[in-house]
Design an enzyme around this catalytic site. Structure first.
Site, PDB file in Angstrom:
ATOM      1  N   SER A  14      -7.832  18.173  -7.861  1.00 26.77           N
ATOM      2  CA  SER A  14      -8.509  17.187  -7.000  1.00 26.77           C
ATOM      3  C   SER A  14     -10.026  17.205  -7.165  1.00 26.77           C
ATOM      4  O   SER A  14     -10.659  18.264  -7.135  1.00 26.77           O
ATOM      5  CB  SER A  14      -8.176  17.445  -5.537  1.00 26.77           C
ATOM      6  N   SER A  16     -11.882  15.473  -5.000  1.00 22.51           N
ATOM      7  CA  SER A  16     -12.429  15.150  -3.677  1.00 22.51           C
ATOM      8  C   SER A  16     -13.493  16.149  -3.210  1.00 22.51           C
ATOM      9  O   SER A  16     -14.496  15.741  -2.618  1.00 22.51           O
ATOM     10  CB  SER A  16     -11.305  15.052  -2.647  1.00 22.51           C
ATOM     11  N   THR A  61      -2.829  14.416  -0.267  1.00 23.79           N
ATOM     12  CA  THR A  61      -2.453  13.832  -1.561  1.00 23.79           C
ATOM     13  C   THR A  61      -1.045  14.274  -1.945  1.00 23.79           C
ATOM     14  O   THR A  61      -0.316  14.856  -1.135  1.00 23.79           O
ATOM     15  CB  THR A  61      -3.542  14.137  -2.626  1.00 23.79           C
ATOM     16  N   LYS A  65       1.941  12.433   0.858  1.00 25.33           N
ATOM     17  CA  LYS A  65       1.404  11.210   1.475  1.00 25.33           C
ATOM     18  C   LYS A  65       2.411  10.503   2.382  1.00 25.33           C
ATOM     19  O   LYS A  65       2.024   9.848   3.348  1.00 25.33           O
ATOM     20  CB  LYS A  65       0.941  10.234   0.388  1.00 25.33           C
ATOM     21  N   ASN A  86      -3.428   8.802   3.641  1.00 23.05           N
ATOM     22  CA  ASN A  86      -4.216   9.711   2.795  1.00 23.05           C
ATOM     23  C   ASN A  86      -5.346  10.390   3.553  1.00 23.05           C
ATOM     24  O   ASN A  86      -6.037  11.230   2.995  1.00 23.05           O
ATOM     25  CB  ASN A  86      -4.749   9.001   1.544  1.00 23.05           C
ATOM     26  N   ASP A 101      -6.921   3.899   0.616  1.00 21.19           N
ATOM     27  CA  ASP A 101      -6.852   3.515  -0.804  1.00 21.19           C
ATOM     28  C   ASP A 101      -7.053   2.014  -1.012  1.00 21.19           C
ATOM     29  O   ASP A 101      -7.736   1.592  -1.944  1.00 21.19           O
ATOM     30  CB  ASP A 101      -5.501   3.928  -1.405  1.00 21.19           C
ATOM     31  N   GLY A 130       3.057   3.892  -4.879  1.00 23.94           N
ATOM     32  CA  GLY A 130       2.295   4.136  -3.654  1.00 23.94           C
ATOM     33  C   GLY A 130       0.971   3.397  -3.623  1.00 23.94           C
ATOM     34  O   GLY A 130       0.618   2.783  -2.603  1.00 23.94           O
ATOM     35  N   ASN A 151       7.030  -4.947 -12.263  1.00 26.49           N
ATOM     36  CA  ASN A 151       7.293  -3.503 -12.307  1.00 26.49           C
ATOM     37  C   ASN A 151       8.459  -3.199 -13.239  1.00 26.49           C
ATOM     38  O   ASN A 151       9.408  -3.982 -13.343  1.00 26.49           O
ATOM     39  CB  ASN A 151       7.609  -2.975 -10.900  1.00 26.49           C
ATOM     40  N   GLY A 237     -11.371   2.213 -12.611  1.00 23.84           N
ATOM     41  CA  GLY A 237     -10.736   2.821 -11.437  1.00 23.84           C
ATOM     42  C   GLY A 237     -11.534   3.880 -10.688  1.00 23.84           C
ATOM     43  O   GLY A 237     -11.263   4.140  -9.513  1.00 23.84           O
TER      44      GLY A 237
HETATM   45  N1  LIG Z   1      -8.508   5.122  -8.628  1.00 20.64           N
HETATM   46  C1  LIG Z   1      -7.924   5.714  -7.603  1.00 20.64           C
HETATM   47  O1  LIG Z   1      -8.546   6.052  -6.593  1.00 20.64           O
HETATM   48  C2  LIG Z   1      -6.439   5.934  -7.646  1.00 20.64           C
HETATM   49  C3  LIG Z   1      -5.721   6.102  -6.448  1.00 20.64           C
HETATM   50  C4  LIG Z   1      -4.330   6.306  -6.511  1.00 20.64           C
HETATM   51  C5  LIG Z   1      -3.699   6.356  -7.749  1.00 20.64           C
HETATM   52  N2  LIG Z   1      -4.436   6.197  -8.885  1.00 20.64           N
HETATM   53  C6  LIG Z   1      -3.766   6.205 -10.192  1.00 20.64           C
HETATM   54  O2  LIG Z   1      -2.825   5.149 -10.194  1.00 20.64           O
HETATM   55  C7  LIG Z   1      -1.680   5.486 -10.955  1.00 20.64           C
HETATM   56  C8  LIG Z   1      -0.421   5.235 -10.128  1.00 20.64           C
HETATM   57  O3  LIG Z   1      -0.431   6.030  -8.964  1.00 20.64           O
HETATM   58  P1  LIG Z   1       0.679   5.892  -7.819  1.00 20.64           P
HETATM   59  O4  LIG Z   1       0.364   6.923  -6.798  1.00 20.64           O
HETATM   60  O5  LIG Z   1       0.846   4.480  -7.411  1.00 20.64           O
HETATM   61  O6  LIG Z   1       1.987   6.356  -8.638  1.00 20.64           O
HETATM   62  P2  LIG Z   1       3.534   6.099  -8.315  1.00 20.64           P
HETATM   63  O7  LIG Z   1       3.769   5.852  -6.862  1.00 20.64           O
HETATM   64  O8  LIG Z   1       4.269   7.216  -8.987  1.00 20.64           O
HETATM   65  O9  LIG Z   1       3.873   4.718  -9.106  1.00 20.64           O
HETATM   66  C9  LIG Z   1       3.784   4.686 -10.498  1.00 20.64           C
HETATM   67  C10 LIG Z   1       4.009   3.253 -10.987  1.00 20.64           C
HETATM   68  O10 LIG Z   1       3.809   3.234 -12.401  1.00 20.64           O
HETATM   69  C11 LIG Z   1       4.987   2.711 -13.048  1.00 20.64           C
HETATM   70  N3  LIG Z   1       5.151   3.384 -14.331  1.00 20.64           N
HETATM   71  C12 LIG Z   1       5.009   4.704 -14.589  1.00 20.64           C
HETATM   72  N4  LIG Z   1       5.231   4.955 -15.903  1.00 20.64           N
HETATM   73  C13 LIG Z   1       5.533   3.754 -16.480  1.00 20.64           C
HETATM   74  C14 LIG Z   1       5.864   3.348 -17.801  1.00 20.64           C
HETATM   75  N5  LIG Z   1       5.917   4.237 -18.811  1.00 20.64           N
HETATM   76  N6  LIG Z   1       6.109   2.049 -18.031  1.00 20.64           N
HETATM   77  C15 LIG Z   1       6.033   1.140 -17.021  1.00 20.64           C
HETATM   78  N7  LIG Z   1       5.734   1.462 -15.745  1.00 20.64           N
HETATM   79  C16 LIG Z   1       5.482   2.760 -15.475  1.00 20.64           C
HETATM   80  C17 LIG Z   1       6.122   3.005 -12.077  1.00 20.64           C
HETATM   81  O11 LIG Z   1       7.183   2.127 -12.332  1.00 20.64           O
HETATM   82  P3  LIG Z   1       8.689   2.459 -11.821  1.00 20.64           P
HETATM   83  O12 LIG Z   1       8.747   1.977 -10.394  1.00 20.64           O
HETATM   84  O13 LIG Z   1       9.560   1.689 -12.740  1.00 20.64           O
HETATM   85  O14 LIG Z   1       8.863   3.956 -11.946  1.00 20.64           O
HETATM   86  C18 LIG Z   1       5.411   2.725 -10.733  1.00 20.64           C
HETATM   87  O15 LIG Z   1       5.328   1.341 -10.479  1.00 20.64           O
HETATM   88  C19 LIG Z   1      -1.879   6.948 -11.385  1.00 20.64           C
HETATM   89  O16 LIG Z   1      -2.381   6.940 -12.698  1.00 20.64           O
HETATM   90  C20 LIG Z   1      -2.939   7.462 -10.433  1.00 20.64           C
HETATM   91  O17 LIG Z   1      -3.735   8.490 -11.010  1.00 20.64           O
HETATM   92  C21 LIG Z   1      -5.775   5.979  -8.855  1.00 20.64           C
END
Ligand SMILES: NC(=O)c1ccc[n+]([C@@H]2O[C@H](COP(=O)([O-])OP(=O)(O)OC[C@H]3O[C@@H](n4cnc5c(N)ncnc54)[C@H](OP(=O)(O)O)[C@@H]3O)[C@@H](O)[C@H]2O)c1
Length: 277
Positions: A14, A16, A61, A65, A86, A101, A130, A151, A237
């Site tokens: 993290s 943070s 985190t 969450k 969060n 978020d 999420g 998706n 991001g």
């Molecule tokens: N900038 C920021 O502050 C911030 C905040 C939160 C998260 N993030 C980033 O955002 C990303 C997602 O986070 P999250 O918490 O939403 O994760 P999550 O809840 O695990 O969701 C992941 C998403 O990505 C899709 N996915 C994963 N691998 C894939 C692939 N190979 N092909 C197609 N789709 C794929 C999943 O699809 P399925 O439903 O089909 O599995 C799902 O829709 C991460 O990289 C995280 O580090 C950034």
């Protein structure tokens, strides 16, 4: 001394603490912000004893969450809609939960495109996890016209329509039409360091459309480079991570901090030692 923390399992990654300790020093606040590794079986007792253990609140985190909802005293409307939180803060020894978020995403978008007005816009969102839920909840409050959700697992996009209503349009990546899209957002983990890249045909996307990626490792993803090369305004991001932290700091320490270039450079350099402002 006021103390806050981020809890997760594992938690070593993290960033943070870097963000909040930068603001604590900047505002000369006698406070601390640390990482605390909390195993899933200890989550409830950690949150129930948050105030008793001297914390003014915490960030929550992965993987807590969603499960944390049952362990706090009060959840705001955004947390109830998303089903995840969060940020937790203490008032009169009771715990209150919010989710920052979505607001972090929107504020980062506005920081990059200050004249952007979400009202009436058509959004295309890749992913249904999420972070997608948090961003959808915030964009709906900001009165966007539609959110097309693409998706890999189509049923999760359909779930989002059931949760958030008819403005959510589940769609298939094959034959995806982007000609009416005002903002294209990647919320999948594709393009993240160590993951497969995001592959998408942008030829039908209007040049005026904004392209955002919430992945911030690497700081500029291949998806954003592809969009930049086509002349789109792009939103990386990392700013979302910084902007989502603002509300928690304000709730815990009573000062609304700013996301400055100095803070951006500090965290960007931590992510990529070769980063040049
Ligand atoms: N900038 C920021 O502050 C911030 C905040 C939160 C998260 N993030 C980033 O955002 C990303 C997602 O986070 P999250 O918490 O939403 O994760 P999550 O809840 O695990 O969701 C992941 C998403 O990505 C899709 N996915 C994963 N691998 C894939 C692939 N190979 N092909 C197609 N789709 C794929 C999943 O699809 P399925 O439903 O089909 O599995 C799902 O829709 C991460 O990289 C995280 O580090 C950034």
């Amino acid at each position: 001394m006021k103390k806050s923390c981020v809890i997760g399992w594992p938690i070593a990654h993290s960033r943070s603490p870097l963000i909040h300790n930068h603001w604590l020093a900047k505002h000369k606040i006698a406070g601390s912000y640390e990482r605390v590794a909390v195993e899933p079986q200890h989550l409830e007792s950690f949150l129930k004893n948050l105030a008793a253990n001297g914390f003014v609140g915490c960030n929550v985190t992965l993987p807590h969450k969603e499960t944390a909802l049952a362990a706090v005293d009060h959840c705001d409307e955004s947390v109830k809609a998303i089903g995840a939180l969060n940020t937790v803060y203490v008032r009169n020894s009771e715990t209150y939960a919010t989710s920052t978020d979505g607001e972090g995403f929107l504020q980062n978008l506005l920081a990059h495109v200050p004249d952007f007005d979400p009202a009436g816009k058509n959004i295309t969102l890749l992913g249904a996890g999420g972070s997608a839920k948090a961003i959808i909840e915030c964009l709906l409050r900001a009165k966007v016209k539609s959110i097309t959700v693409v998706n890999r697992t189509f049923s999760r996009a359909q779930d989002l329509q059931r949760t958030f209503g008819p403005k959510i349009i589940p769609a298939d990546i094959v034959n995806l039409h982007l000609n009416l899209c005002d903002v294209l957002i990647n919320t999948t983990s594709q393009g993240m360091a160590g993951q497969a890249p995001l592959e998408i045909d942008l030829s039908s996307l209007p040049t005026a459309a904004i392209v955002a990626d919430i992945v911030y490792v690497p700081l500029i993803t291949p998806f954003l480079r592809q969009a930049e090369a086509r002349g789109h305004r792009t939103v990386p991001g990392l700013g979302m991570l910084l902007h989502q932290a603002v509300r928690g700091f304000e709730l815990w320490f009573g000062v609304k901090p700013e996301v400055t270039p100095e803070l951006y450079d500090l965290i960007a350099h931590d992510i990529d030692p070769d980063f040049k402002p």
